[in-house]
Design an enzyme around this catalytic site. Structure first.
Site, PDB file in Angstrom:
ATOM      1  N   ASP A  58       0.851  -1.197   0.000  1.00 54.29           N
ATOM      2  CA  ASP A  58       0.000   0.000   0.000  1.00 54.29           C
ATOM      3  C   ASP A  58       0.882   1.241   0.000  1.00 54.29           C
ATOM      4  O   ASP A  58       1.695   1.435   0.911  1.00 54.29           O
ATOM      5  CB  ASP A  58      -0.878   0.017   1.268  1.00 54.29           C
ATOM      6  CG  ASP A  58      -1.792   1.229   1.305  1.00 54.29           C
ATOM      7  OD1 ASP A  58      -2.892   1.146   0.745  1.00 54.29           O
ATOM      8  OD2 ASP A  58      -1.378   2.270   1.878  1.00 54.29           O
ATOM      9  N   TYR A  63       3.133   9.814  -0.394  1.00 53.49           N
ATOM     10  CA  TYR A  63       4.118   9.218   0.529  1.00 53.49           C
ATOM     11  C   TYR A  63       5.554   9.435   0.020  1.00 53.49           C
ATOM     12  O   TYR A  63       6.507   9.204   0.781  1.00 53.49           O
ATOM     13  CB  TYR A  63       3.895   7.710   0.723  1.00 53.49           C
ATOM     14  CG  TYR A  63       2.594   7.304   1.392  1.00 53.49           C
ATOM     15  CD1 TYR A  63       1.728   8.252   1.935  1.00 53.49           C
ATOM     16  CD2 TYR A  63       2.221   5.971   1.486  1.00 53.49           C
ATOM     17  CE1 TYR A  63       0.529   7.870   2.524  1.00 53.49           C
ATOM     18  CE2 TYR A  63       1.027   5.584   2.087  1.00 53.49           C
ATOM     19  CZ  TYR A  63       0.187   6.543   2.590  1.00 53.49           C
ATOM     20  OH  TYR A  63      -1.005   6.162   3.176  1.00 53.49           O
ATOM     21  N   LYS A  92      -2.676   5.905  -4.243  1.00 52.98           N
ATOM     22  CA  LYS A  92      -3.769   6.852  -3.964  1.00 52.98           C
ATOM     23  C   LYS A  92      -3.544   8.198  -4.655  1.00 52.98           C
ATOM     24  O   LYS A  92      -2.399   8.648  -4.776  1.00 52.98           O
ATOM     25  CB  LYS A  92      -3.900   7.080  -2.445  1.00 52.98           C
ATOM     26  CG  LYS A  92      -3.910   5.791  -1.638  1.00 52.98           C
ATOM     27  CD  LYS A  92      -4.124   5.977  -0.156  1.00 52.98           C
ATOM     28  CE  LYS A  92      -3.789   4.713   0.599  1.00 52.98           C
ATOM     29  NZ  LYS A  92      -2.381   4.572   0.984  1.00 52.98           N
ATOM     30  N   HIS A 125      -7.568   9.539  -2.085  1.00 51.88           N
ATOM     31  CA  HIS A 125      -6.983   9.569  -0.739  1.00 51.88           C
ATOM     32  C   HIS A 125      -7.849  10.324   0.269  1.00 51.88           C
ATOM     33  O   HIS A 125      -7.947   9.944   1.446  1.00 51.88           O
ATOM     34  CB  HIS A 125      -5.591  10.212  -0.837  1.00 51.88           C
ATOM     35  CG  HIS A 125      -4.640   9.783   0.220  1.00 51.88           C
ATOM     36  ND1 HIS A 125      -3.295   9.669   0.016  1.00 51.88           N
ATOM     37  CD2 HIS A 125      -4.829   9.434   1.519  1.00 51.88           C
ATOM     38  CE1 HIS A 125      -2.708   9.257   1.132  1.00 51.88           C
ATOM     39  NE2 HIS A 125      -3.620   9.118   2.052  1.00 51.88           N
TER      40      HIS A 125
HETATM   41  N1  LIG Z   1      -5.501   6.332   3.604  1.00 47.88           N
HETATM   42  C1  LIG Z   1      -4.963   7.061   4.557  1.00 47.88           C
HETATM   43  O1  LIG Z   1      -5.291   8.241   4.748  1.00 47.88           O
HETATM   44  C2  LIG Z   1      -3.933   6.436   5.427  1.00 47.88           C
HETATM   45  C3  LIG Z   1      -3.563   7.042   6.638  1.00 47.88           C
HETATM   46  C4  LIG Z   1      -2.620   6.407   7.429  1.00 47.88           C
HETATM   47  C5  LIG Z   1      -2.072   5.214   7.020  1.00 47.88           C
HETATM   48  N2  LIG Z   1      -2.431   4.643   5.820  1.00 47.88           N
HETATM   49  C6  LIG Z   1      -1.841   3.374   5.347  1.00 47.88           C
HETATM   50  O2  LIG Z   1      -1.998   2.400   6.379  1.00 47.88           O
HETATM   51  C7  LIG Z   1      -0.734   1.913   6.766  1.00 47.88           C
HETATM   52  C8  LIG Z   1      -0.733   1.520   8.231  1.00 47.88           C
HETATM   53  O3  LIG Z   1      -1.015   2.621   9.065  1.00 47.88           O
HETATM   54  P1  LIG Z   1       0.075   3.324   9.994  1.00 47.88           P
HETATM   55  O4  LIG Z   1       1.398   3.180   9.365  1.00 47.88           O
HETATM   56  O5  LIG Z   1      -0.382   4.691  10.313  1.00 47.88           O
HETATM   57  O6  LIG Z   1      -0.029   2.513  11.354  1.00 47.88           O
HETATM   58  P2  LIG Z   1       0.207   1.012  11.886  1.00 47.88           P
HETATM   59  O7  LIG Z   1       0.460   0.101  10.767  1.00 47.88           O
HETATM   60  O8  LIG Z   1      -0.902   0.758  12.807  1.00 47.88           O
HETATM   61  O9  LIG Z   1       1.502   1.180  12.777  1.00 47.88           O
HETATM   62  C9  LIG Z   1       2.768   1.326  12.215  1.00 47.88           C
HETATM   63  C10 LIG Z   1       3.747   1.595  13.349  1.00 47.88           C
HETATM   64  O10 LIG Z   1       3.814   0.454  14.218  1.00 47.88           O
HETATM   65  C11 LIG Z   1       5.139  -0.033  14.311  1.00 47.88           C
HETATM   66  N3  LIG Z   1       5.025  -1.498  14.235  1.00 47.88           N
HETATM   67  C12 LIG Z   1       4.868  -2.274  13.144  1.00 47.88           C
HETATM   68  N4  LIG Z   1       4.759  -3.565  13.459  1.00 47.88           N
HETATM   69  C13 LIG Z   1       4.842  -3.621  14.809  1.00 47.88           C
HETATM   70  C14 LIG Z   1       4.794  -4.690  15.727  1.00 47.88           C
HETATM   71  N5  LIG Z   1       4.653  -5.949  15.311  1.00 47.88           N
HETATM   72  N6  LIG Z   1       4.902  -4.396  17.058  1.00 47.88           N
HETATM   73  C15 LIG Z   1       5.052  -3.116  17.463  1.00 47.88           C
HETATM   74  N7  LIG Z   1       5.113  -2.061  16.632  1.00 47.88           N
HETATM   75  C16 LIG Z   1       5.007  -2.305  15.320  1.00 47.88           C
HETATM   76  C17 LIG Z   1       5.879   0.540  13.120  1.00 47.88           C
HETATM   77  O11 LIG Z   1       7.238   0.780  13.431  1.00 47.88           O
HETATM   78  P3  LIG Z   1       8.455   0.112  12.574  1.00 47.88           P
HETATM   79  O12 LIG Z   1       8.327   0.569  11.163  1.00 47.88           O
HETATM   80  O13 LIG Z   1       9.666   0.650  13.244  1.00 47.88           O
HETATM   81  O14 LIG Z   1       8.291  -1.369  12.740  1.00 47.88           O
HETATM   82  C18 LIG Z   1       5.155   1.873  12.903  1.00 47.88           C
HETATM   83  O15 LIG Z   1       5.685   2.861  13.744  1.00 47.88           O
HETATM   84  C19 LIG Z   1       0.199   3.072   6.411  1.00 47.88           C
HETATM   85  O16 LIG Z   1       1.558   2.737   6.431  1.00 47.88           O
HETATM   86  C20 LIG Z   1      -0.349   3.462   5.077  1.00 47.88           C
HETATM   87  O17 LIG Z   1       0.081   2.578   4.060  1.00 47.88           O
HETATM   88  C21 LIG Z   1      -3.369   5.234   5.045  1.00 47.88           C
END
Ligand SMILES: NC(=O)c1ccc[n+]([C@@H]2O[C@H](COP(=O)([O-])OP(=O)(O)OC[C@H]3O[C@@H](n4cnc5c(N)ncnc54)[C@H](OP(=O)(O)O)[C@@H]3O)[C@@H](O)[C@H]2O)c1
Length: 323
Positions: A58, A63, A92, A125
């Site tokens: 994704d 990004y 997106k 997005h």
């Molecule tokens: N459409 C939108 O508006 C929108 C908004 C936000 C996000 N997104 C998408 O959704 C994805 C996921 O959301 P997100 O990145 O905000 O949050 P998330 O996936 O809930 O959390 C990611 C964070 O958690 C850490 N992490 C990953 N695996 C872990 C584990 N097993 N144990 C503990 N910590 C862990 C990562 O650090 P490390 O990298 O250091 O492991 C990172 O800091 C994004 O990357 C993006 O692709 C979309």
């Protein structure tokens, strides 16, 4: 009889790893998120993810890492490690290009960076248009206008499926009313403390698949310093999650992801750490019971983390009713 058993087993294992979109496209239920994955980190993250079995990446135009992801994909295709049809790429359309006549060019720009002929899923997005430098809101574009442009890109084969992100239920109803191609996927903030049960019902009504962003509660969001993040509890430290992690010899992250997958929601946890990338993928070898799913569903709800305050005052602000 043996063939029947083998086919049933194959179907059951496929059902747990994919969701079927309303146009028949199969989308992996778990993918790698890449928001805040820096260009210099994302290449190895994508390599590690593909190597352990991820088949969905994704990303988004905003990004700033599509080119690095494209470089790795090209490398894997050329080395024969992966076929194009075996990987699902989501990107997106950013809010600076929501006018219908800008969309095809913008998608082609993403495709150029990704070195692909098509993406598997193209999402709008945000529902809110902005000027090209993001300095001003643009109130002249309605979500229906943008959708018409996205439909055109789909009809030209530039995206195998199309969808929205950060849209309200009302905006989804409005699009479905005028669509010649329905919404295939909706990507929203969704996690233990923000379960989006009502929105899931709306999506079910239209056969729209749901993808959870921030499935782990986005602990790394604080690194994005353009937003003043409110302090909120961490789902990775929730007592029910910790109890189940102990029971199944799994990590809290694996319990959170498994819970959403069993709710039939796709998850895209982000990580740039090789061992956490692997950990997040190891969620297909156990199942939570119905009682445990219900217990997790009953955890008191918290507040939305992604308040998107830069949308305040926009007629298409999807959160205006809850502000
Ligand atoms: N459409 C939108 O508006 C929108 C908004 C936000 C996000 N997104 C998408 O959704 C994805 C996921 O959301 P997100 O990145 O905000 O949050 P998330 O996936 O809930 O959390 C990611 C964070 O958690 C850490 N992490 C990953 N695996 C872990 C584990 N097993 N144990 C503990 N910590 C862990 C990562 O650090 P490390 O990298 O250091 O492991 C990172 O800091 C994004 O990357 C993006 O692709 C979309």
């Amino acid at each position: 009889m043996l063939t029947f058993i083998l086919c049933t087993c194959q179907l059951l294992s496929w059902m747990s790893t994919h969701v079927e979109l309303s146009n028949g496209i199969k989308m992996p239920v778990l993918g790698l998120g890449t928001w805040l994955s820096k260009p210099e980190e994302v290449e190895d993250a994508v390599r590690n993810a593909i190597d352990v079995g991820y088949r969905l990446i994704d990303t988004a135009a905003c990004y700033g890492n599509e080119a690095e992801i494209g470089k790795v994909l090209k490398e894997y295709f050329e080395e024969g490690k992966l076929k194009r049809e075996d990987i699902f790429i989501t990107t997106k359309l950013w809010c600076t290009h929501l006018h219908p006549n800008e969309i095809e060019a913008e998608l082609r720009e993403s495709l150029k960076k990704l070195q692909l002929d098509y993406v598997d899923l193209y999402l709008v997005h945000m529902p809110t248009a902005f000027s090209s430098d993001m300095s001003a809101q643009d109130h002249s574009v309605k979500v229906e206008d943008t959708w018409k442009g996205v439909e055109e890109a789909y009809k030209k084969g530039l995206a195998r499926s199309i969808g929205v992100s950060n849209f309200s239920a009302d905006q989804i109803h409005r699009i479905q009313k005028i669509a010649s191609v329905p919404i295939h996927n909706n990507q929203v903030e969704l996690h233990l403390y923000f379960p989006q049960f009502e929105l899931q019902e709306v999506c079910n009504q239209y056969k729209i698949s749901l993808t959870a962003y921030a499935p782990l509660g986005s602990p790394g969001r604080v690194n994005f310093n353009l937003v003043n993040w409110e302090k909120s509890p961490n789902p990775l430290e929730n007592d029910v999650v910790l109890k189940l992690a102990q029971k199944y010899h799994k990590t809290p992250a694996q319990i959170l992801l498994r819970h959403l997958i069993q709710r039939k929601i796709a998850v895209i946890p982000k990580s740039v750490n090789a061992s956490r990338i692997k950990e997040n993928f190891e969620v297909f070898d156990f199942s939570l019971t119905v009682e445990e799913i219900n217990e997790l569903n009953s955890v008191p709800r918290g507040k939305r983390l992604f308040k998107q305050e830069f949308l305040i005052g926009h007629p298409e602000d999807p959160m205006k009713d809850e502000r």
